[in-house]
Design a protein around this motif. Structure first.
Motif, PDB file in Angstrom:
ATOM      1  N   MET A  99     -12.724  10.400  15.653  1.00  0.00           N
ATOM      2  CA  MET A  99     -11.630  11.361  15.832  1.00  0.00           C
ATOM      3  C   MET A  99     -12.170  12.686  16.373  1.00  0.00           C
ATOM      4  SD  MET A  99      -8.834   9.880  15.322  1.00  0.00           S
ATOM      5  CE  MET A  99      -7.798  11.342  15.525  1.00  0.00           C
ATOM      6  N   ALA A 100     -13.267  13.160  15.813  1.00  0.00           N
ATOM      7  CA  ALA A 100     -13.829  14.442  16.262  1.00  0.00           C
ATOM      8  C   ALA A 100     -14.242  14.368  17.727  1.00  0.00           C
ATOM      9  CB  ALA A 100     -15.019  14.823  15.384  1.00  0.00           C
ATOM     10  N   ASN A 101     -14.828  13.252  18.124  1.00  0.00           N
ATOM     11  CA  ASN A 101     -15.220  13.106  19.531  1.00  0.00           C
ATOM     12  C   ASN A 101     -14.005  13.064  20.444  1.00  0.00           C
ATOM     13  OD1 ASN A 101     -18.029  13.176  19.447  1.00  0.00           O
ATOM     14  ND2 ASN A 101     -18.234  10.972  19.075  1.00  0.00           N
ATOM     15  N   VAL A 102     -12.957  12.378  20.031  1.00  0.00           N
ATOM     16  CA  VAL A 102     -11.780  12.232  20.896  1.00  0.00           C
ATOM     17  C   VAL A 102     -11.009  13.535  21.014  1.00  0.00           C
ATOM     18  CG1 VAL A 102      -9.548  11.073  21.140  1.00  0.00           C
ATOM     19  CG2 VAL A 102     -11.584   9.748  20.575  1.00  0.00           C
ATOM     20  N   ILE A 103     -10.893  14.279  19.907  1.00  0.00           N
ATOM     21  CA  ILE A 103     -10.104  15.517  19.989  1.00  0.00           C
ATOM     22  C   ILE A 103     -10.994  16.731  20.269  1.00  0.00           C
ATOM     23  CG2 ILE A 103      -8.408  14.519  18.381  1.00  0.00           C
ATOM     24  CD1 ILE A 103      -9.276  16.563  16.291  1.00  0.00           C
ATOM     25  N   SER A 104     -12.288  16.521  20.492  1.00  0.00           N
ATOM     26  CA  SER A 104     -13.219  17.645  20.721  1.00  0.00           C
ATOM     27  C   SER A 104     -13.135  18.674  19.603  1.00  0.00           C
ATOM     28  CB  SER A 104     -12.953  18.310  22.083  1.00  0.00           C
ATOM     29  OG  SER A 104     -13.293  17.434  23.129  1.00  0.00           O
ATOM     30  N   MET A 105     -13.278  18.181  18.391  1.00  0.00           N
ATOM     31  CA  MET A 105     -13.255  19.076  17.233  1.00  0.00           C
ATOM     32  C   MET A 105     -14.512  19.946  17.260  1.00  0.00           C
ATOM     33  SD  MET A 105     -13.137  18.020  13.201  1.00  0.00           S
ATOM     34  CE  MET A 105     -11.893  16.731  13.429  1.00  0.00           C
ATOM     35  N   ARG A 106     -14.296  21.255  17.153  1.00  0.00           N
ATOM     36  CA  ARG A 106     -15.422  22.183  17.264  1.00  0.00           C
ATOM     37  C   ARG A 106     -15.877  22.635  15.877  1.00  0.00           C
ATOM     38  NH1 ARG A 106     -17.556  25.899  20.863  1.00  0.00           N
ATOM     39  NH2 ARG A 106     -18.268  27.799  19.838  1.00  0.00           N
ATOM     40  N   PRO A 107     -17.164  22.584  15.623  1.00  0.00           N
ATOM     41  CA  PRO A 107     -17.624  23.085  14.321  1.00  0.00           C
ATOM     42  C   PRO A 107     -17.524  24.612  14.265  1.00  0.00           C
ATOM     43  CG  PRO A 107     -19.487  22.341  15.656  1.00  0.00           C
ATOM     44  CD  PRO A 107     -18.248  21.994  16.413  1.00  0.00           C
ATOM     45  N   ASN A 108     -17.200  25.123  13.103  1.00  0.00           N
ATOM     46  CA  ASN A 108     -17.188  26.584  12.913  1.00  0.00           C
ATOM     47  C   ASN A 108     -18.590  27.140  13.138  1.00  0.00           C
ATOM     48  OD1 ASN A 108     -15.409  25.036  11.063  1.00  0.00           O
ATOM     49  ND2 ASN A 108     -14.543  27.062  10.638  1.00  0.00           N
ATOM     50  N   ASP A 109     -18.653  28.306  13.735  1.00  0.00           N
ATOM     51  CA  ASP A 109     -19.952  28.949  13.962  1.00  0.00           C
ATOM     52  C   ASP A 109     -20.720  29.128  12.650  1.00  0.00           C
ATOM     53  OD1 ASP A 109     -19.042  29.095  16.540  1.00  0.00           O
ATOM     54  OD2 ASP A 109     -19.115  31.278  16.681  1.00  0.00           O
ATOM     55  N   GLU A 110     -20.007  29.329  11.557  1.00  0.00           N
ATOM     56  CA  GLU A 110     -20.680  29.588  10.272  1.00  0.00           C
ATOM     57  C   GLU A 110     -21.644  28.472   9.879  1.00  0.00           C
ATOM     58  OE1 GLU A 110     -17.517  30.032  10.921  1.00  0.00           O
ATOM     59  OE2 GLU A 110     -16.736  31.830   9.944  1.00  0.00           O
ATOM     60  N   PHE A 111     -21.295  27.240  10.221  1.00  0.00           N
ATOM     61  CA  PHE A 111     -22.112  26.117   9.749  1.00  0.00           C
ATOM     62  C   PHE A 111     -23.544  26.138  10.288  1.00  0.00           C
ATOM     63  CE2 PHE A 111     -17.950  23.721   9.202  1.00  0.00           C
ATOM     64  CZ  PHE A 111     -18.059  23.580   7.830  1.00  0.00           C
ATOM     65  N   PHE A 112     -23.689  26.643  11.520  1.00  0.00           N
ATOM     66  CA  PHE A 112     -24.998  26.536  12.174  1.00  0.00           C
ATOM     67  C   PHE A 112     -26.111  27.226  11.388  1.00  0.00           C
ATOM     68  CE2 PHE A 112     -22.032  25.544  15.521  1.00  0.00           C
ATOM     69  CZ  PHE A 112     -22.694  24.709  16.398  1.00  0.00           C
ATOM     70  N   LEU A 113     -25.758  28.302  10.706  1.00  0.00           N
ATOM     71  CA  LEU A 113     -26.786  29.106  10.024  1.00  0.00           C
ATOM     72  C   LEU A 113     -26.864  28.823   8.528  1.00  0.00           C
ATOM     73  CD1 LEU A 113     -28.898  31.293  10.580  1.00  0.00           C
ATOM     74  CD2 LEU A 113     -27.126  33.013  10.206  1.00  0.00           C
ATOM     75  N   MET A 114     -25.851  28.197   7.980  1.00  0.00           N
ATOM     76  CA  MET A 114     -25.793  27.988   6.515  1.00  0.00           C
ATOM     77  C   MET A 114     -27.021  27.241   5.986  1.00  0.00           C
ATOM     78  SD  MET A 114     -21.858  26.818   5.757  1.00  0.00           S
ATOM     79  CE  MET A 114     -22.386  25.902   4.289  1.00  0.00           C
ATOM     80  N   GLY A 115     -27.564  27.770   4.921  1.00  0.00           N
ATOM     81  CA  GLY A 115     -28.613  27.056   4.201  1.00  0.00           C
ATOM     82  C   GLY A 115     -29.948  27.021   4.901  1.00  0.00           C
ATOM     83  N   ARG A 116     -30.114  27.868   5.901  1.00  0.00           N
ATOM     84  CA  ARG A 116     -31.375  27.803   6.641  1.00  0.00           C
ATOM     85  C   ARG A 116     -32.424  28.767   6.112  1.00  0.00           C
ATOM     86  NH1 ARG A 116     -31.531  24.613  10.935  1.00  0.00           N
ATOM     87  NH2 ARG A 116     -29.548  23.891  11.799  1.00  0.00           N
ATOM     88  N   SER A 117     -31.984  29.822   5.418  1.00  0.00           N
ATOM     89  CA  SER A 117     -32.960  30.812   4.979  1.00  0.00           C
ATOM     90  C   SER A 117     -33.581  30.385   3.665  1.00  0.00           C
ATOM     91  CB  SER A 117     -32.278  32.165   4.787  1.00  0.00           C
ATOM     92  OG  SER A 117     -31.669  32.560   5.978  1.00  0.00           O
ATOM     93  N   PRO A 118     -34.890  30.562   3.576  1.00  0.00           N
ATOM     94  CA  PRO A 118     -35.538  30.316   2.281  1.00  0.00           C
ATOM     95  C   PRO A 118     -35.017  31.343   1.288  1.00  0.00           C
ATOM     96  CG  PRO A 118     -37.060  31.322   3.875  1.00  0.00           C
ATOM     97  CD  PRO A 118     -35.779  31.094   4.598  1.00  0.00           C
ATOM     98  N   ARG A 119     -34.968  30.996   0.013  1.00  0.00           N
ATOM     99  CA  ARG A 119     -34.495  31.956  -0.997  1.00  0.00           C
ATOM    100  C   ARG A 119     -35.681  32.477  -1.801  1.00  0.00           C
ATOM    101  NH1 ARG A 119     -29.333  29.160  -1.584  1.00  0.00           N
ATOM    102  NH2 ARG A 119     -29.022  28.425   0.497  1.00  0.00           N
TER     103      ARG A 119
END
Lengths: 192, 192, 192, 192, 192, 192
Positions: free
Chosen positions: B172-192
């Motif tokens: 479904m995502a491929n057919v409707i070209s569902m776009r991921p929110n920009d927020e997801f790209f950076l989430m959880g990448r920084s060490p704590r």
């Protein structure tokens, strides 16, 4: 001898939640037997409910330009690409009934390009098979071809969603070795 | 500039049925933003309800031996095989959060055989990828391998069902070209 | 815990020929760390020298119409097709830096058809992926499409050569299990 | 009629940098003709130098357990998988010379499983072809098989690197339509 | 040392039925040696007779627009796609003889798109390879392309039938490990 | 409406050579109708004769361990892999008759791994499908597996030859759009 219909436990009707048992009894009343997909998926009641809610939203939808036979033709052709025995046999049977055509289910299961179908149906199946096997490359030109055959965007969503949903079903059936009921093999084959 | 998040109309929150709007607001409250899958699939309320009921049955399930990180790892690895941008990015983010591992999502998306994962996780992904790409050949030996890694049959159903469900979502995502929110790209990448 | 960065012995800097050690120290000075490809390939000094001479001839070339971001985009997209963890992660990072775009690397790695790129960039990646996966069928029509997007024949050579060179790199990285430095995963992801 | 040997301009010897012209004249002296790869790649002097430095590091290497015929056999078999006319014909010729076997080049180009080669050579080509076509799945078991046939880890690097390097060469030859010299077709075919 | 020419027993000429022995002796008279396909398939006399009747109907046919070289070119190119050592080597030799071209057999075996052939021959081989690898999708547009190159429908049947027949031959040769006679490798390679 | 049974002219019975007409009348006498393969291939009398001589040598063979149902099962399963509508439908019908099993033809056409067949039959079909799709890799281990299931080398030849012959038939049927007779679809489906 009775062959197992699933690798997983198949619940007794009496052991099922009321809503699921009632749905199954209603199907039995209508079809004369209980298609095994109802019994095998009842192993997981919550997934069962979601599965059939999804199924009904797509297959019993009253709007749009896809006939019931169109929908079953999509299921039969794409399930064949996924080599899903249950869905090809069960939905092939339903396709014969809805289309009042004893030949078309076997035709689209083996090679839709050689089936006695219209150019509109061929375009519908070309797209469904692309969604089934190569959804990553779906794009503008695919939409354009379908529109030229009279499908609108909501129809395109329907074709894609039916294909995607039965892709789920095909994978589950393959993994659990879901067996089609013997009844399906002969349904809709005799001329009237 | 705002990029479209779907080829199809995206409904206003105010125009949605109450149950759907409330579900979306609850997600927003928890995540700080509304993942686009909620908005784009709300175009079809009945399918939306079935989709998330199925999703929750599989991903919020309390029983069995799959951790939340296991589930997201399955989604990330198989969505990459289906080249689904939305699911790789969104579920890769959630995988980073649940696993508290900033690297593993990119690793399993590119090549799970080179990822820093356990042999148990590798066996889990080997099977999920087989269900994703070649479910027709799943058989006894696949079950046997998974059991040797401590998975029981219900876990195997879970792995298969998660893979199958996100195969639907990927298409479904491929057919409707569902776009991921920009927020997801950076989430959880920084060490704590 | 430190994970191994290669299946093969990784030489100490002090044990390396002067020219190689100096090249590595220069990179470290500039990047703040030594990308593992320098250490792992230094196991074979002659091949190291040829590898980086080739790399620099293609990636530091001053002429032609490919920007540095274009070059890294080619590397990222084709390395994903070869499932090369090192190159997708390392060159994805460099792509984010050169393009000043935090999202595009993940986008082209998963599905370039859904990325926020221009038609020119899409044509460039279509061709690169064809060279990567099916070079035997490259012919006149491929050249024609690229020319229509403003690429001249020297640019076409560049796209092909970058793809071909990183196809070599991808295979070596896969065979020796070259591990990307942790630093690459986060580089260029934060908005400025 | 003379057929073009490249889609790109082929430089005159007199117009080339001294080092490149001298290398070409030396080859001509030894072989009796100039293999077209030297002329066609001389279009890009820096890439030419890196290409042949890499080539020589791998193919003229004095250490390890791969014979010169082994190396050419790897090139011939993997270039056939990439459908590279230049490399199959040119390196097939060199394989005939080094192996003193008029048949083996055609055999491994068509189907190495039917060639008159040893089990050790078959294992070497199985691995090379896996690196060529599916390097993402190379792992421990591949190393193990090769060790059982007497290859050490440095030999494994050699097999992989030769395959990877000629994968580069195959892609360039396919893209520029590099034409093999007529001389190669007949070389080494006559019994002595 | 003599290598086996088949996994199966190879009958003595004297033990063969008269018609088969005579056919073999006639071939030997003409060619100077007995191609191994005659000896290996003689293991099954009835299949031998049908095989060569079919072969002769297609390859010795006097009508139509396919030259003898065209027919052998189809065999060589499609047998390479099926990785059939016997047919590529034996029919490549015959192609060299009929075409009086020492290079074309190796060219079409490796990559017909890079061969010195006409556009008509290229269209012929494109179609043959499609029949060989993907006959299920052959349709109107394939016929149309061939007609534009001057082939009539009977020629199209010929191309398809030759491809289909040698697909049979390729599979038998691969399964029984049919070995090409050494003589074939050198035939037709010397300029006259 | 009568659908065409071939893209090519279908000869009148009266216009056919005597031997072909008599063979067709004999089939009609026995089956009650003329299977379209006889009419469509009669367009080329010499090929017709060779085709049916080969067919009969393989399918009417009296010796060996393959039953008639085994032979038809091979045809049905491999023709499905080649997406040949004619052969799946016609030979599926004959398989139902010979096996006295109304379900097995559809089962092996969709997915032989889910069919109600013995391990011996499964090994037979595994091998046939390998010959059909990947004959180049057939080797010792394939022979060994079949021998363990009680097949001798002559049976292995039979399995391979039936697969190879119907691969020819599948390609011709796909290219000429050979249409299965309506009668086949229903044959052998009713329980007795």
């Amino acid at each position: 001898m009775t062959m197992p219909i699933s690798r997983f436990p198949v619940p007794e009707l009496s052991a099922l939640p009321d809503d699921i048992r009632e749905k199954i009894l209603a199907v039995q009343e209508k079809a004369g037997f209980v298609p095994n997909v109802f019994l095998t998926l009842a192993h997981r009641p919550d997934e069962f409910r979601a599965f059939f809610a999804y199924h009904d939203a797509l297959m019993l939808k009253k709007t749009g330009n896809l006939s019931k036979a169109d929908r079953e033709m999509i299921v039969t052709a794409t399930s064949a690409k996924n080599n899903c025995l249950y869905c090809v046999v069960a939905h092939g049977a339903i396709l014969r009934i809805y289309s009042k055509n004893a030949l078309v289910a076997d035709q689209v299961a083996v090679n839709h390009l050689k089936a006695d179908i219209t150019l509109r149906e061929k375009a519908m199946l070309d797209f469904a098979i692309k969604v089934c096997l190569d959804s990553q490359t779906v794009g503008d030109s695919d939409y354009e071809v379908l529109r030229q055959h009279g499908f609108d965007d909501e129809d395109i969503w329907d074709i894609a969603a039916i294909t995607a949903f039965f892709g789920l079903s095909n994978r589950m059936a393959n993994v659990i070795s879901m067996r089609p009921n013997d009844e399906f093999f002969l349904m809709g084959r005799s001329p009237r």
